[in-house]
Write a protein that holds these residues in place. Sequence first.
Motif, PDB file in Angstrom:
ATOM      1  N   GLY A 216     -22.510  75.521  11.721  1.00 42.78           N
ATOM      2  CA  GLY A 216     -23.404  75.519  12.878  1.00 42.78           C
ATOM      3  C   GLY A 216     -23.809  76.899  13.325  1.00 42.78           C
ATOM      4  O   GLY A 216     -24.946  77.128  13.729  1.00 42.78           O
ATOM      5  N   SER A 217     -22.918  77.903  13.233  1.00 37.73           N
ATOM      6  CA  SER A 217     -23.206  79.201  13.831  1.00 37.73           C
ATOM      7  C   SER A 217     -24.099  80.066  12.957  1.00 37.73           C
ATOM      8  O   SER A 217     -25.026  80.704  13.450  1.00 37.73           O
ATOM      9  CB  SER A 217     -21.892  79.928  14.113  1.00 37.73           C
ATOM     10  N   ASN A 218     -23.865  80.102  11.628  1.00 37.20           N
ATOM     11  CA  ASN A 218     -24.649  81.031  10.808  1.00 37.20           C
ATOM     12  C   ASN A 218     -25.445  80.345   9.691  1.00 37.20           C
ATOM     13  O   ASN A 218     -25.957  81.016   8.800  1.00 37.20           O
ATOM     14  CB  ASN A 218     -23.730  82.110  10.226  1.00 37.20           C
ATOM     15  N   ARG A 219     -25.548  79.033   9.738  1.00 41.79           N
ATOM     16  CA  ARG A 219     -26.370  78.241   8.815  1.00 41.79           C
ATOM     17  C   ARG A 219     -25.923  78.372   7.360  1.00 41.79           C
ATOM     18  O   ARG A 219     -26.664  78.029   6.457  1.00 41.79           O
ATOM     19  CB  ARG A 219     -27.869  78.601   8.901  1.00 41.79           C
ATOM     20  N   GLU A 220     -24.750  78.900   7.103  1.00 44.79           N
ATOM     21  CA  GLU A 220     -24.261  78.995   5.730  1.00 44.79           C
ATOM     22  C   GLU A 220     -23.907  77.615   5.196  1.00 44.79           C
ATOM     23  O   GLU A 220     -23.455  76.753   5.942  1.00 44.79           O
ATOM     24  CB  GLU A 220     -23.008  79.890   5.682  1.00 44.79           C
ATOM     25  N   ILE A 221     -24.131  77.430   3.874  1.00 40.24           N
ATOM     26  CA  ILE A 221     -23.862  76.113   3.319  1.00 40.24           C
ATOM     27  C   ILE A 221     -22.628  76.095   2.425  1.00 40.24           C
ATOM     28  O   ILE A 221     -22.176  77.136   1.931  1.00 40.24           O
ATOM     29  CB  ILE A 221     -25.076  75.582   2.515  1.00 40.24           C
ATOM     30  N   GLY A 222     -22.104  74.906   2.244  1.00 37.11           N
ATOM     31  CA  GLY A 222     -20.925  74.733   1.394  1.00 37.11           C
ATOM     32  C   GLY A 222     -20.718  73.257   1.100  1.00 37.11           C
ATOM     33  O   GLY A 222     -21.554  72.426   1.462  1.00 37.11           O
ATOM     34  N   PHE A 223     -19.635  72.974   0.410  1.00 34.18           N
ATOM     35  CA  PHE A 223     -19.355  71.574   0.075  1.00 34.18           C
ATOM     36  C   PHE A 223     -18.032  71.127   0.690  1.00 34.18           C
ATOM     37  O   PHE A 223     -17.042  71.857   0.645  1.00 34.18           O
ATOM     38  CB  PHE A 223     -19.309  71.381  -1.442  1.00 34.18           C
ATOM     39  N   LEU A 224     -18.053  69.917   1.254  1.00 32.06           N
ATOM     40  CA  LEU A 224     -16.846  69.371   1.861  1.00 32.06           C
ATOM     41  C   LEU A 224     -16.266  68.294   0.960  1.00 32.06           C
ATOM     42  O   LEU A 224     -16.970  67.380   0.538  1.00 32.06           O
ATOM     43  CB  LEU A 224     -17.176  68.747   3.220  1.00 32.06           C
ATOM     44  N   ARG A 225     -14.971  68.435   0.691  1.00 36.00           N
ATOM     45  CA  ARG A 225     -14.284  67.434  -0.110  1.00 36.00           C
ATOM     46  C   ARG A 225     -13.200  66.781   0.711  1.00 36.00           C
ATOM     47  O   ARG A 225     -12.509  67.442   1.484  1.00 36.00           O
ATOM     48  CB  ARG A 225     -13.654  68.077  -1.347  1.00 36.00           C
ATOM     49  N   GLY A 226     -13.029  65.467   0.510  1.00 34.16           N
ATOM     50  CA  GLY A 226     -11.997  64.746   1.253  1.00 34.16           C
ATOM     51  C   GLY A 226     -10.627  64.982   0.662  1.00 34.16           C
ATOM     52  O   GLY A 226     -10.484  65.397  -0.480  1.00 34.16           O
ATOM     53  N   ARG A 227      -9.616  64.743   1.501  1.00 39.25           N
ATOM     54  CA  ARG A 227      -8.246  64.884   1.018  1.00 39.25           C
ATOM     55  C   ARG A 227      -7.562  63.536   0.855  1.00 39.25           C
ATOM     56  O   ARG A 227      -6.390  63.466   0.502  1.00 39.25           O
ATOM     57  CB  ARG A 227      -7.434  65.723   1.987  1.00 39.25           C
ATOM     58  N   GLY A 228      -8.269  62.457   1.167  1.00 36.48           N
ATOM     59  CA  GLY A 228      -7.729  61.130   0.894  1.00 36.48           C
ATOM     60  C   GLY A 228      -6.787  60.569   1.937  1.00 36.48           C
ATOM     61  O   GLY A 228      -6.231  59.512   1.745  1.00 36.48           O
ATOM     62  N   THR A 230      -6.132  59.156   5.843  1.00 35.77           N
ATOM     63  CA  THR A 230      -6.884  58.758   7.030  1.00 35.77           C
ATOM     64  C   THR A 230      -5.989  58.556   8.242  1.00 35.77           C
ATOM     65  O   THR A 230      -6.375  57.903   9.177  1.00 35.77           O
ATOM     66  CB  THR A 230      -7.666  57.458   6.804  1.00 35.77           C
ATOM     67  N   ASP A 231      -4.801  59.091   8.234  1.00 36.85           N
ATOM     68  CA  ASP A 231      -4.017  59.029   9.464  1.00 36.85           C
ATOM     69  C   ASP A 231      -4.471  60.157  10.377  1.00 36.85           C
ATOM     70  O   ASP A 231      -5.545  60.720  10.203  1.00 36.85           O
ATOM     71  CB  ASP A 231      -2.524  59.138   9.137  1.00 36.85           C
ATOM     72  N   GLY A 232      -3.653  60.504  11.356  1.00 31.76           N
ATOM     73  CA  GLY A 232      -4.041  61.531  12.312  1.00 31.76           C
ATOM     74  C   GLY A 232      -4.348  62.875  11.663  1.00 31.76           C
ATOM     75  O   GLY A 232      -5.084  63.682  12.207  1.00 31.76           O
ATOM     76  N   ARG A 233      -3.821  63.080  10.444  1.00 36.06           N
ATOM     77  CA  ARG A 233      -3.967  64.388   9.825  1.00 36.06           C
ATOM     78  C   ARG A 233      -5.149  64.476   8.864  1.00 36.06           C
ATOM     79  O   ARG A 233      -5.222  65.414   8.085  1.00 36.06           O
ATOM     80  CB  ARG A 233      -2.685  64.748   9.065  1.00 36.06           C
ATOM     81  N   SER A 234      -6.028  63.480   8.875  1.00 31.59           N
ATOM     82  CA  SER A 234      -7.097  63.476   7.880  1.00 31.59           C
ATOM     83  C   SER A 234      -7.946  64.745   8.002  1.00 31.59           C
ATOM     84  O   SER A 234      -8.411  65.103   9.071  1.00 31.59           O
ATOM     85  CB  SER A 234      -7.969  62.237   8.030  1.00 31.59           C
ATOM     86  N   ARG A 235      -8.117  65.410   6.878  1.00 38.88           N
ATOM     87  CA  ARG A 235      -8.820  66.696   6.881  1.00 38.88           C
ATOM     88  C   ARG A 235      -9.774  66.772   5.693  1.00 38.88           C
ATOM     89  O   ARG A 235      -9.617  66.055   4.711  1.00 38.88           O
ATOM     90  CB  ARG A 235      -7.816  67.853   6.764  1.00 38.88           C
ATOM     91  N   LEU A 236     -10.757  67.681   5.804  1.00 39.96           N
ATOM     92  CA  LEU A 236     -11.686  67.934   4.714  1.00 39.96           C
ATOM     93  C   LEU A 236     -11.576  69.405   4.326  1.00 39.96           C
ATOM     94  O   LEU A 236     -11.270  70.246   5.169  1.00 39.96           O
ATOM     95  CB  LEU A 236     -13.121  67.649   5.161  1.00 39.96           C
ATOM     96  N   ASP A 237     -11.804  69.690   3.056  1.00 42.46           N
ATOM     97  CA  ASP A 237     -11.822  71.078   2.606  1.00 42.46           C
ATOM     98  C   ASP A 237     -13.265  71.533   2.452  1.00 42.46           C
ATOM     99  O   ASP A 237     -14.073  70.833   1.843  1.00 42.46           O
ATOM    100  CB  ASP A 237     -11.103  71.208   1.252  1.00 42.46           C
ATOM    101  N   LEU A 238     -13.582  72.703   2.994  1.00 45.95           N
ATOM    102  CA  LEU A 238     -14.935  73.247   2.879  1.00 45.95           C
ATOM    103  C   LEU A 238     -14.924  74.459   1.956  1.00 45.95           C
ATOM    104  O   LEU A 238     -14.209  75.437   2.196  1.00 45.95           O
ATOM    105  CB  LEU A 238     -15.460  73.649   4.274  1.00 45.95           C
ATOM    106  N   ASP A 239     -15.706  74.375   0.872  1.00 48.31           N
ATOM    107  CA  ASP A 239     -15.910  75.526  -0.014  1.00 48.31           C
ATOM    108  C   ASP A 239     -17.271  76.120   0.326  1.00 48.31           C
ATOM    109  O   ASP A 239     -18.277  75.449   0.154  1.00 48.31           O
ATOM    110  CB  ASP A 239     -15.944  75.096  -1.494  1.00 48.31           C
TER     111      ASP A 239
END
Lengths: 322, 171
Positions: A216-228, A230-239
């Motif tokens: 949102g801040s600098n319009r840079e792009i990347g790819f988000l991958r799921g970690r599989g 879905t409990d409270g700790r569900s997170r995505l990795d951004l490259d």
Amino acid sequence: MAVRRLRRGAPTPRGSGRPAIHTADRGGFGRQRKRGSGLVVGAMITASVVVLTLDAGGQGDAPVEAARDSVGAVVGPVETATAALARPVREAMAYMSSNKELRDEVATLSSENSRLRHQADQTPLDRQRLAELDGLTRSANETGQALVASRVVAVGPMQSFSRTVTIDAGRSSGVRKDMTVLNNDGLVGRVVRTTRSTATVLLVVDTESVVGGRLGSNREIGFLRGRGVTDGRSRLDLDLADNTVTPAKGDVVVTWGSQGGRPYVAGVPIGRVESVYSTPRELSKQAVIAPFVDFTSLDVVGVVVPRDTEGDRIVLNGEVDQ
Amino acid sequence: MSGLLRVLLAAAVVVLAVVLQVAALPVVSVNGVVPNLVLLVVVAASVVRGPGYGAVVGFAGGLLLDLAPPADHVAGQWALALVLVAALAGRVRTEARHSPLAVVGLVAVCSFVATSVFALTGALLGDHALPAGQMVQVVLIALLWDVVVAPLVVPLLMPVFHRPTTHELAA
């Protein structure tokens, strides 16, 4: 391989010639039957392997896909009905678990609310700007897309290691493969398969899911991958594509959108940067994203459809009907 | 009960197990893991009727689990896992059906085998790969769930698959 081993392992002694069917119910199963069951087990294993090979080797139009479609057409509506029956239970459980939390939250929110109300009264200028923004949003809505609202009726078990849900809107409501699914909080996933009355949604937290994201801040792009998870700790990795950019903690990530809005339309909020790290092996910086959507309590979701969609469900256009 | 009716009843139980597992049980899911009702159906069928019958139930239930929405993994994985479970449960059934505790133990072993076989075939095919640590966690939570639910469900399922005795056939 498994077939052969099991066949060899199963004892197949000589038949005694005695018709062993319908004899004693307990203990004494005849040898003939034992040999027969070994054959049946072998046949079933072979059948499973055949199905596996068909589906793993096929390119989407394999016979398995047709079977999926017809099973979905029958089982989908049953799932919808079962989910409707189970919904009161779910709501009761959610009520019980969240009651205390909610009371605390009400206290915090009401104090915050009075503070904000005070601020809002003090600054009519801000309110004017808000009205402008509102107009912008509306015009964006008008040029943009429409939503078909639906509910989550089935959730794939984690034992299958994939994070997918079934929603109760399908082809008859204008839902097609590769459409964006979102809810009030942000991006949920994309449609991977449809039947007449249901659709399967691959959640963004699934390990097979890759979403193009923009900071949102600098319009840079990347790819988000799921970690599989879905409990409270569900997170995505951004490259990030540009390895010189360091994302700021707390920065919001939105979708950057694909050609024609499929599978993802642009500008849908995904989550917030939680932490940033870089590994010596990889050149680019990686960030961990906490998604806005709570994947453990998905219920009402919207599917982004073209504006002129007609179906058996109301298409939400973002306009207020007078 | 006539033969056809028995087959229909068994089919209905399998469909019900699949539907409940995806549409009703997510309410009680732990980290997304729910009790594997289809596995319990297969174990009950194999203990009552032997590996051959169990394998057919396992293949049907597994395939339904592979094809019914929202499944997205390579089809056949659950079918294979549950057929293997049926072969296993059917072979030790004489020991298992004399004590409820033995049935629970059998369910524990079968749950471990089924989820592991699913995970291994998935890993071989490169489908929805999770880190090994997470897979182990899922396998263990699934095992606990199945052991907890087995005493409630398996006794109800066993009569469904029970073969009519000669007396009943004569009557």
